[in-house]
Design a protein around this motif. Structure first.
Motif, PDB file in Angstrom:
ATOM      1  N   VAL A 146      35.537  31.704   3.328  1.00  0.00           N
ATOM      2  CA  VAL A 146      34.986  32.961   2.802  1.00  0.00           C
ATOM      3  C   VAL A 146      35.414  33.140   1.353  1.00  0.00           C
ATOM      4  O   VAL A 146      34.612  33.522   0.495  1.00  0.00           O
ATOM      5  CB  VAL A 146      35.422  34.163   3.678  1.00  0.00           C
ATOM      6  N   LYS A 147      36.681  32.838   1.043  1.00  0.00           N
ATOM      7  CA  LYS A 147      37.171  32.928  -0.330  1.00  0.00           C
ATOM      8  C   LYS A 147      36.382  31.994  -1.249  1.00  0.00           C
ATOM      9  O   LYS A 147      35.950  32.383  -2.325  1.00  0.00           O
ATOM     10  CB  LYS A 147      38.664  32.620  -0.395  1.00  0.00           C
ATOM     11  N   ALA A 148      36.199  30.749  -0.807  1.00  0.00           N
ATOM     12  CA  ALA A 148      35.473  29.761  -1.614  1.00  0.00           C
ATOM     13  C   ALA A 148      34.027  30.184  -1.867  1.00  0.00           C
ATOM     14  O   ALA A 148      33.472  29.926  -2.942  1.00  0.00           O
ATOM     15  CB  ALA A 148      35.517  28.397  -0.934  1.00  0.00           C
ATOM     16  N   ALA A 149      33.441  30.861  -0.879  1.00  0.00           N
ATOM     17  CA  ALA A 149      32.053  31.309  -1.023  1.00  0.00           C
ATOM     18  C   ALA A 149      31.928  32.510  -1.949  1.00  0.00           C
ATOM     19  O   ALA A 149      30.836  32.820  -2.423  1.00  0.00           O
ATOM     20  CB  ALA A 149      31.475  31.654   0.355  1.00  0.00           C
ATOM     21  N   GLY A 150      33.034  33.216  -2.189  1.00  0.00           N
ATOM     22  CA  GLY A 150      32.996  34.400  -3.039  1.00  0.00           C
ATOM     23  C   GLY A 150      32.997  35.701  -2.274  1.00  0.00           C
ATOM     24  O   GLY A 150      32.861  36.774  -2.847  1.00  0.00           O
ATOM     25  N   GLY A 151      33.141  35.613  -0.947  1.00  0.00           N
ATOM     26  CA  GLY A 151      33.163  36.810  -0.114  1.00  0.00           C
ATOM     27  C   GLY A 151      32.318  36.620   1.126  1.00  0.00           C
ATOM     28  O   GLY A 151      31.597  35.621   1.282  1.00  0.00           O
ATOM     29  N   TRP A 152      32.415  37.593   2.038  1.00  0.00           N
ATOM     30  CA  TRP A 152      31.733  37.506   3.324  1.00  0.00           C
ATOM     31  C   TRP A 152      30.222  37.461   3.181  1.00  0.00           C
ATOM     32  O   TRP A 152      29.553  36.667   3.849  1.00  0.00           O
ATOM     33  CB  TRP A 152      32.159  38.674   4.215  1.00  0.00           C
ATOM     34  N   LEU A 153      29.644  38.282   2.346  1.00  0.00           N
ATOM     35  CA  LEU A 153      28.181  38.292   2.217  1.00  0.00           C
ATOM     36  C   LEU A 153      27.664  36.944   1.751  1.00  0.00           C
ATOM     37  O   LEU A 153      26.672  36.425   2.280  1.00  0.00           O
ATOM     38  CB  LEU A 153      27.728  39.405   1.274  1.00  0.00           C
ATOM     39  N   GLU A 154      28.336  36.369   0.758  1.00  0.00           N
ATOM     40  CA  GLU A 154      27.922  35.067   0.262  1.00  0.00           C
ATOM     41  C   GLU A 154      28.110  33.988   1.330  1.00  0.00           C
ATOM     42  O   GLU A 154      27.254  33.114   1.509  1.00  0.00           O
ATOM     43  CB  GLU A 154      28.726  34.707  -0.999  1.00  0.00           C
ATOM     44  N   TYR A 155      29.213  34.064   2.055  1.00  0.00           N
ATOM     45  CA  TYR A 155      29.482  33.116   3.132  1.00  0.00           C
ATOM     46  C   TYR A 155      28.418  33.235   4.221  1.00  0.00           C
ATOM     47  O   TYR A 155      27.898  32.238   4.718  1.00  0.00           O
ATOM     48  CB  TYR A 155      30.871  33.391   3.704  1.00  0.00           C
ATOM     49  N   MET A 156      28.089  34.452   4.601  1.00  0.00           N
ATOM     50  CA  MET A 156      27.135  34.706   5.674  1.00  0.00           C
ATOM     51  C   MET A 156      25.750  34.156   5.333  1.00  0.00           C
ATOM     52  O   MET A 156      25.047  33.637   6.203  1.00  0.00           O
ATOM     53  CB  MET A 156      27.063  36.222   5.925  1.00  0.00           C
ATOM     54  N   ARG A 157      25.362  34.242   4.082  1.00  0.00           N
ATOM     55  CA  ARG A 157      24.040  33.748   3.674  1.00  0.00           C
ATOM     56  C   ARG A 157      23.890  32.248   3.889  1.00  0.00           C
ATOM     57  O   ARG A 157      22.778  31.754   4.048  1.00  0.00           O
ATOM     58  CB  ARG A 157      23.802  34.077   2.197  1.00  0.00           C
ATOM     59  N   ASP A 158      25.026  31.532   3.863  1.00  0.00           N
ATOM     60  CA  ASP A 158      24.992  30.073   3.958  1.00  0.00           C
ATOM     61  C   ASP A 158      25.255  29.535   5.362  1.00  0.00           C
ATOM     62  O   ASP A 158      25.354  28.320   5.534  1.00  0.00           O
ATOM     63  CB  ASP A 158      26.028  29.466   2.994  1.00  0.00           C
ATOM     64  N   HIS A 159      25.385  30.414   6.361  1.00  0.00           N
ATOM     65  CA  HIS A 159      25.726  29.959   7.707  1.00  0.00           C
ATOM     66  C   HIS A 159      24.784  30.559   8.746  1.00  0.00           C
ATOM     67  O   HIS A 159      24.312  31.694   8.595  1.00  0.00           O
ATOM     68  CB  HIS A 159      27.176  30.334   8.051  1.00  0.00           C
ATOM     69  N   SER A 160      24.556  29.800   9.817  1.00  0.00           N
ATOM     70  CA  SER A 160      23.695  30.268  10.894  1.00  0.00           C
ATOM     71  C   SER A 160      24.428  31.306  11.733  1.00  0.00           C
ATOM     72  O   SER A 160      25.653  31.417  11.690  1.00  0.00           O
ATOM     73  CB  SER A 160      23.285  29.094  11.788  1.00  0.00           C
ATOM     74  N   LYS A 161      23.664  32.020  12.536  1.00  0.00           N
ATOM     75  CA  LYS A 161      24.256  33.025  13.420  1.00  0.00           C
ATOM     76  C   LYS A 161      25.253  32.375  14.386  1.00  0.00           C
ATOM     77  O   LYS A 161      26.333  32.916  14.627  1.00  0.00           O
ATOM     78  CB  LYS A 161      23.160  33.747  14.196  1.00  0.00           C
ATOM     79  N   ALA A 162      24.921  31.208  14.920  1.00  0.00           N
ATOM     80  CA  ALA A 162      25.818  30.515  15.849  1.00  0.00           C
ATOM     81  C   ALA A 162      27.125  30.137  15.162  1.00  0.00           C
ATOM     82  O   ALA A 162      28.207  30.285  15.738  1.00  0.00           O
ATOM     83  CB  ALA A 162      25.138  29.272  16.422  1.00  0.00           C
ATOM     84  N   ASP A 163      27.041  29.662  13.903  1.00  0.00           N
ATOM     85  CA  ASP A 163      28.261  29.340  13.151  1.00  0.00           C
ATOM     86  C   ASP A 163      29.127  30.571  12.986  1.00  0.00           C
ATOM     87  O   ASP A 163      30.340  30.515  13.156  1.00  0.00           O
ATOM     88  CB  ASP A 163      27.923  28.790  11.757  1.00  0.00           C
ATOM     89  N   LEU A 164      28.503  31.678  12.642  1.00  0.00           N
ATOM     90  CA  LEU A 164      29.252  32.907  12.392  1.00  0.00           C
ATOM     91  C   LEU A 164      29.904  33.427  13.665  1.00  0.00           C
ATOM     92  O   LEU A 164      31.032  33.903  13.640  1.00  0.00           O
ATOM     93  CB  LEU A 164      28.339  33.978  11.785  1.00  0.00           C
ATOM     94  N   GLU A 165      29.213  33.338  14.782  1.00  0.00           N
ATOM     95  CA  GLU A 165      29.765  33.842  16.040  1.00  0.00           C
ATOM     96  C   GLU A 165      30.917  32.989  16.551  1.00  0.00           C
ATOM     97  O   GLU A 165      31.748  33.465  17.317  1.00  0.00           O
ATOM     98  CB  GLU A 165      28.660  33.941  17.093  1.00  0.00           C
TER      99      GLU A 165
END
Length: 196
Positions: A146-165
């Motif tokens: 999440v830090k590398a992505a720049g935050g949760w929103l940026e991280y979430m945009r790059d991952h599928s729902k299954a990855d996030l869950e």
């Protein structure tokens, strides 16, 4: 080499981190001007980009405002180490890609102004003046991602729902009560109190 700013008192709340009178903006550079103002009015004059804060337990208690993370990050603080954090502050830090690191022994290991080396891989922070190293709880890979992505929103945009869950974050500050007397996870809260 980053310098350490020690705020050894326990229970430093979000009103002390960023006073409510400045919550008229969400721009980090504006909020940064007032970081820790009601606790230490000269903090923003001393802090430099990359510096580290060492604080007492339950840092960030009080309200759930993300502004507390934004103002510190905007002021140049790269990480905060404490025995534990208020759960909402801890989660806000993770969501904003900001390092909140738990170390039971960190307050006693540093004096204000000491230089430090932070090693995320080894899970240690070393006081360059004394040579003493103290360990902190390992940073979950999820939090580093999440830090590398720049935050949760940026991280979430790059991952599928299954990855996030499938992601989990288990640290002392995510547990109910997080070790404070009278608030153990197995206890019932006192009448008239709530857990954040």
């Amino acid at each position: 080499m980053p310098r350490v700013h020690v705020f050894a008192r326990d229970h430093i709340n979000t009103d002390e981190i960023i006073p409510a009178r400045y919550l008229t903006t969400d721009i980090e550079s504006e909020l940064a001007k007032y970081a820790m103002e009601d606790y230490d009015k000269d903090f923003v004059k001393r802090v430099q980009p990359g510096d580290i804060m060492v604080t007492g337990a339950d840092f960030g208690c009080g309200s759930s405002r993300e502004h507390a993370v934004w103002c510190l990050r905007g002021a140049g603080v790269s990480a905060i180490l404490a025995p534990n954090f208020a759960r909402i502050f801890y989660r806000n830090a993770i969501n904003n890609g900001f390092l909140a690191l738990e170390s039971a022994d960190v307050v006693a290991a540093f004096s204000d102004g000491d230089e430090a080396e932070l090693d995320l891989q080894a899970g240690t922070i070393t006081n360059q003046r004394t040579g003493q190293s103290v360990a902190f709880s390992p940073v979950p890979q999820f939090a580093l991602d999440v830090k590398a992505a720049g935050g949760w929103l940026e991280y979430m945009r790059d991952h599928s729902k299954a990855d996030l869950e499938s992601e989990t974050l288990n640290a002392e500050s995510t547990q109910a009560g997080h070790g404070h007397p009278g608030h153990d996870a197995d206890e019932n809260p006192a009448p008239g109190t709530q857990r954040a």
